[in-house]
Design a protein around this motif. Structure first.
Motif, PDB file in Angstrom:
ATOM      1  N   LYS A 142       2.681   1.785  -3.408  1.00 30.87           N
ATOM      2  CA  LYS A 142       1.747   2.259  -4.439  1.00 30.87           C
ATOM      3  C   LYS A 142       1.435   3.739  -4.237  1.00 30.87           C
ATOM      4  CE  LYS A 142      -0.637  -2.071  -5.623  1.00 30.87           C
ATOM      5  NZ  LYS A 142      -1.925  -2.799  -5.609  1.00 30.87           N
ATOM      6  N   ARG A 143       1.249   4.116  -2.998  1.00 31.42           N
ATOM      7  CA  ARG A 143       0.964   5.526  -2.704  1.00 31.42           C
ATOM      8  C   ARG A 143       2.152   6.405  -3.097  1.00 31.42           C
ATOM      9  NH1 ARG A 143       2.531   8.694   1.224  1.00 31.42           N
ATOM     10  NH2 ARG A 143       3.421   6.935   2.375  1.00 31.42           N
TER      11      ARG A 143
ATOM     12  N   HIS B 149       0.840  -1.210   0.000  1.00 33.98           N
ATOM     13  CA  HIS B 149       0.000   0.000   0.000  1.00 33.98           C
ATOM     14  C   HIS B 149       0.873   1.258   0.000  1.00 33.98           C
ATOM     15  CE1 HIS B 149      -3.165   2.841   1.091  1.00 33.98           C
ATOM     16  NE2 HIS B 149      -2.361   3.268   2.053  1.00 33.98           N
ATOM     17  N   ASN B 150       1.915   1.288   0.843  1.00 31.43           N
ATOM     18  CA  ASN B 150       2.770   2.472   0.935  1.00 31.43           C
ATOM     19  C   ASN B 150       3.540   2.718  -0.351  1.00 31.43           C
ATOM     20  OD1 ASN B 150       1.969   3.088   3.518  1.00 31.43           O
ATOM     21  ND2 ASN B 150       3.667   2.031   4.509  1.00 31.43           N
TER      22      ASN B 150
END
Length: 758
Positions: free
Chosen positions: A156-157, A153-154
């Motif tokens: 991709k962000r 998630h991190n």
């Protein structure tokens, strides 16, 4: 200073059982010092929060070898082995523009790219940005196989942020990464510096200074004393409850029982208890007065001076001086004192409750408590006002090496900290930022701050657990003047205007409301990057001119600025060509000098400014003794008087040393690191040396030609030359005859003659 209280009339004299007042519980077992030593051995520090399984952990050890850091080790690996005070500096310039996660995951690839060149080449920057995204995608594919959801998630962000922020301006990401790498190198250089000269020592106080240890010791003593008065207050409460119980018991007795012997004995007991109660109240108030006096003296002198010293170090560090530290120690002192004062305030409130329940003629509580409470409250206000500081001065992330220069409509960061760390204040203190609140500039330019200008302080905001807040998205915007255009700059250049960013907050705690305000160091507002050099010059000029320049350097009779002014005068008038060519190392300590020379060829020398003589320059060379021992020789510094008689380049060319039983010779062979002396200074010689003429040959107008020759002597039992026998007036022909007809011992004896002095 508090005047001693006036004596009061006592209804009861102290009884004979005064020893009873000393029978209270011992508080030594409960009082603990909260000043803890910093344990630096084998400590693990987490400075990134990617996720629990993929965090970046840095190990810090106290016995690390600096030499091993550079053997096949990447720059990022070297950074990871820094001490915590340097890691905190690294943490400051990694943000959303260039997250530390990317720096860690792609460390080797990032260091292998030429970001400096890409920052000025859009095509190259575009390619590097695309390659960066590709590298990030590869890392994303790797962690996807590991099913690390939080890290996926991190990443991709971060990928989305990089593409959105830099897609239209790829050179910007090159500038950001280049600056981060440069800052890392600067911090590594500061961390690897083995020694400090007197200038650096005067700018950076030791973290274990005697004054700091003294402050911490006094804070711990005050905390311990407050714990003792806490026990006294509790004992007073118990004693008063017992007295109240006995007194009410007597009141309920029948009239007939009040005349018997048992009743008389009970009255005597009450009398003694009242005497003891009166004594203990006075004793407790006296102890509290002493605590307040000690706290007042500490806050107004030593603690305030420690804070000002930190602020001076921060000011110098902002313009390139040594990295500053010591704020954690100050936070510990401020917090312990605040806790002690609030505890003392509660004790005074308990004494008031006790006095309300039972008072008597001469009761000390009504006479002293109000004044003591007022002093304690004033100290709390003073402590809080001093504790609100700017931990990190305003700085644009794109130019971390140029703090306090802000460009309109470009985000900058600034960090505030409250040195009183109380859990009750977490997320309760909201800080508001504004610009030029209390400053009137000389031009009509006015600014407002755009972005989030109100934020709450929290303990989670900082990696070291301090109560702080960081503004990351503030932007200065210039307001239009009344005429519709920009403000009239007049004769005052915009890069010379100093502005100030002010921060306000309000503390509401335990019934007290305290308004706090602090300001950044002056900043310069620019509208174009081309104004950056002039703006930075204004920042440097302000900070060097307002720092404490009147303090003498340690062990010297002159100030730093007097020393620096003499050096600048020396450069301008006597060694400017050598300085321009870069042959004068100049600002280097004796210890660093020896470290540089110890592994060089015999005869290698360097030029440095004297630390002990105003406007002096000296040279040091290295040689080896017969048994192979490394020796260093430094001449007495040459000042402008000597350099007016003979150019410095000629001194280096003609310098001679007379060793015992040896002919004079020039020991200077190679300018550090390995430049032949004549190659470095040949073009600066005033004239080439010529063959020495015989004394029978006549010079101009019948005189024998004369030159100055700098000579030093070195005794066999000394590794340091005497003061350079200054500049002996001696003709070349006479010098040649001396060499032919006199032994070195005789020449040395003649040089010691009083007639050879200046």
């Amino acid at each position: 200073m508090q005047m001693p209280p006036r004596p009061w009339r006592q209804r009861l004299r102290p009884g004979d059982r005064e020893g009873h007042s000393d029978s209270g519980p011992d508080a030594d077992g409960t009082a603990r010092s909260q000043v803890q030593a910093d344990t630096r051995v084998d400590r693990w520090i987490q400075i990134s929060s990617i996720c629990k399984d993929s965090c970046i952990w840095f190990r810090e050890t106290s016995d690390r070898s600096l030499g091993a850091m550079h053997l096949g080790m990447s720059q990022w690996n070297q950074v990871q082995q820094l001490e915590i005070k340097f890691l905190e500096q690294v943490d400051q310039f990694y943000d959303d523009n260039f997250p530390m996660e990317i720096r860690h995951l792609l460390a080797q690839w990032i260091e292998n790219q030429d970001w400096e060149a890409a920052s000025n080449n859009e095509t190259m920057a575009t390619i590097l940005l695309q390659n960066l995204i590709i590298q990030l995608d590869e890392q994303l594919g790797r962690v996807s196989k590991e099913k690390n959801l939080l890290l996926i998630h991190n990443l991709k962000r971060i990928r989305k942020v990089l593409q959105g922020k830099f897609h239209g301006n790829p050179m910007h990401v090159a500038v950001v990464i280049s600056n981060c790498l440069r800052e890392e190198r600067r911090i590594l250089a500061a961390a690897n510096m083995p020694v400090q000269g007197p200038l650096e020592k005067s700018l950076q106080s030791s973290s274990v200074s005697e004054r700091q240890r003294n402050v911490e010791h006094k804070v711990a003593a005050i905390k311990n004393s407050v714990q003792m008065t806490e026990q006294d207050t509790k004992y007073l409460e118990d004693l008063q409850d017992e007295f109240d119980y006995r007194y009410k018991t007597i009141q309920t007795m029948d009239q007939g029982d009040k005349n018997n012997a048992l009743m008389n004995q009970e009255v005597l007991t009450l009398q003694e208890m009242l005497n003891s109660l009166d004594f203990k109240r006075k004793e407790a108030l006296n102890k509290m007065t002493q605590i307040v006096n000690e706290t007042d003296a500490l806050v107004s002198s030593a603690l305030t001076e420690e804070l000002r010293d930190w602020q001076r170090r921060q000011q110098i560090a902002c313009i390139g001086g040594p990295l500053h530290n010591g704020l954690d120690q100050l936070q510990n002192c401020f917090t312990l004192l605040a806790e002690s004062l609030f505890q003392l305030r509660r004790q005074l409130e308990k004494l008031e409750e006790q006095s309300t329940k039972m008072t008597y003629e001469g009761d000390p509580i009504p006479m002293q408590r109000a004044h003591l409470l007022e002093r304690v409250t004033f100290l709390i206000y003073s402590l809080f006002k001093n504790s609100f500081v700017v931990e990190r001065q305003p700085c644009m992330p794109t130019h971390p090496q140029r703090p306090m220069v802000l460009k309109t409509l470009i985000q900058f960061t600034v960090k505030l900290r409250l040195l009183i760390k109380l859990p009750e204040l977490n997320y309760q203190v909201k800080v508001k930022a504004s610009i030029d609140k209390n400053v009137s500039t000389l031009s009509n330019r006015r600014f407002v701050l755009c972005g989030t200008h109100v934020k709450a302080m929290s303990i989670e905001e900082s990696s070291n657990g301090s109560l702080s807040v960081e503004f990351r998205h503030l932007q200065p915007k210039e307001m239009k003047s009344g005429a519709g255009g920009k403000g009239n700059e007049g004769c005052h250049m915009v890069t010379e205007e100093l502005h100030s960013i002010t921060f306000e907050t309000q503390i509401c705690l335990y019934g007290l409301t305290i308004d706090l305000e602090t300001s950044s160091l002056p900043v310069v507002m620019i509208s174009n990057v081309s104004q950056l050099p002039n703006a930075w010059a204004s920042i440097i000029w302000y900070n060097v001119s307002t720092s404490d320049s009147q303090e003498h350097l340690p062990g010297k009779s002159f100030t730093f600025w007097t020393w620096l002014e003499a050096i600048l005068d020396l450069i301008k008038k006597h060694i400017l060509p050598l300085w321009i060519d870069g042959y004068v190392m100049g600002f280097v300590s004796k210890e660093k000098e020896r470290l540089l020379l110890k592994d060089k060829m015999p005869g290698t020398f360097l030029l440095r400014f004297s630390e002990s003589h105003l406007g002096g320059i000296t040279f040091t060379w290295v040689d080896h003794s017969e048994n192979g021992e490394v020796r260093f020789h430094s001449v007495e510094p040459y000042n402008k008087g000597r350099l007016s008689a003979l150019p410095f380049a000629d001194i280096l060319r003609d310098y001679k040393v007379i060793m015992a039983e040896n002919i004079p010779e020039n020991p200077l062979k190679y300018l550090y690191p390995d430049i032949p002396k004549d190659k470095a200074f040949g073009k600066h010689y005033s004239s080439q040396p010529c063959e020495v003429s015989r004394p029978t040959e006549r010079g101009d107008k019948g005189y024998v030609p004369s030159v100055f020759i700098p000579i030093s002597t070195i005794r066999s039992d000394s590794t340091e030359p005497h003061s350079p026998s200054d500049l002996l007036p001696m003709s070349p022909s006479v010098y040649a005859v001396l060499r032919e007809n006199l032994s070195p011992t005789t020449i040395e004896t003649a040089m010691k003659s009083p007639y050879s002095a200046e």
